[in-house]
Design a protein around this motif. Sequence first.
Motif, short mmCIF file in Angstrom:
data_model
loop_
_atom_site.label_atom_id
_atom_site.label_comp_id
_atom_site.label_asym_id
_atom_site.label_seq_id
_atom_site.Cartn_x
_atom_site.Cartn_y
_atom_site.Cartn_z
N PRO A 58 13.06 -6.63 -0.08
CA PRO A 58 11.97 -7.18 -0.88
C PRO A 58 11.65 -6.31 -2.09
O PRO A 58 12.01 -5.13 -2.14
N LEU A 59 11.00 -6.93 -3.07
CA LEU A 59 10.53 -6.16 -4.22
C LEU A 59 9.54 -5.09 -3.77
O LEU A 59 8.72 -5.33 -2.89
N PRO A 60 9.58 -3.91 -4.37
CA PRO A 60 8.56 -2.90 -4.06
C PRO A 60 7.17 -3.39 -4.47
O PRO A 60 7.03 -4.23 -5.38
N ASP A 61 6.16 -2.87 -3.80
CA ASP A 61 4.78 -3.19 -4.16
C ASP A 61 4.07 -1.89 -4.51
O ASP A 61 4.65 -0.81 -4.42
N PRO A 62 2.79 -1.96 -4.92
CA PRO A 62 2.09 -0.73 -5.33
C PRO A 62 2.03 0.36 -4.27
O PRO A 62 1.85 1.53 -4.60
N SER A 63 2.20 0.00 -3.00
CA SER A 63 2.14 1.01 -1.94
C SER A 63 3.50 1.63 -1.64
O SER A 63 3.60 2.53 -0.79
N SER A 64 4.54 1.20 -2.33
CA SER A 64 5.90 1.69 -2.04
C SER A 64 6.03 3.18 -2.37
O SER A 64 5.48 3.66 -3.36
N THR A 65 6.78 3.87 -1.54
CA THR A 65 7.04 5.29 -1.77
C THR A 65 8.04 5.47 -2.91
O THR A 65 8.73 4.54 -3.30
N GLY A 90 4.64 -7.86 -12.68
CA GLY A 90 3.49 -7.92 -13.58
C GLY A 90 3.47 -6.84 -14.64
O GLY A 90 2.43 -6.60 -15.25
N PHE A 91 4.61 -6.18 -14.88
CA PHE A 91 4.63 -5.11 -15.89
C PHE A 91 4.47 -5.67 -17.30
O PHE A 91 4.03 -4.98 -18.20
#
Length: 283
Positions: A58-65, A90-91
């Motif tokens: 999956p695409l990384p999200d804001p909590s991704s390391t 959303g960049f």
Amino acid sequence: MSIKVVKDQLMMPLYIIDEHNEAFFVWSKLFNNIAPSKRHLIHIDEHADFGIPYLTKPLPDPSSTQERLIDFTYRQLTIGTFLIPSAIRGFFSALTWIKPSSVGSAPLERICIDYNPELYEISFLTIPNHHCTQLEYICSGWKAEMLSSDNWILDICLDAFNPNKILTPDPFTLEITKSEYENLNIADVNVWNLRYGASVTTSILNNKFYFNLDFSKWSSPESVNANNSLDDNLKCFEEFISSSSTSPEVITICRSIISGHTRRDEVDWIQEFILKILRSKYK
């Protein structure tokens, strides 16, 4: 990973990256914890880099390391598929692709991108739904109108300035099974011949079967900068930047030497020339 932060006392952060998929990592670190906004990307490149990636994660999200971001950047994305996942994250919500060899501008398009997080599938939609990513997209030459917005990203690939360059990978040979060999020779149509024509051949040596691909016999449809010289492109870039009334939030410069899109004997001085222009405008 080879991402260099240029500390030049510029008004914004500037990153020099080896290959373009690394831009996804840079933007993730900068914008990961910021809510999606009306941000515009200026993408100066001879290539669109707007392909749909084949994802197995999956695409990384804001909590991704950071380790997760690194893995996704280098194992899920390519130099031609990093922009669509960046838009989904959303960049940016608008994209202007400046292709130096283009003459004039294409009409504005509104693109709808759907992402299925359960299947890791990305697709384009003709009719938008409530959860799709909507992106304003335009392809233009150097005459593109510079932005007056305060929220924009400047993304530069140095291959945009390198004229008359066609990437030709080295020929290679791959051992295959007898059934694969037979399928390639019996089938009326196969995907390899559809893409590369007579540059695809098969052979038998010492009772072993081989697939051969010789790109030197294949004429690529992507000729680079047929209209402008290197000096012309650098001058056009300087004029384009000079017309800016606002400053980008971040600048990325891609060298594209590992992939071979920028010549190694030119990349350093082109990079320094670009940096000189940026310093004079944004320092």
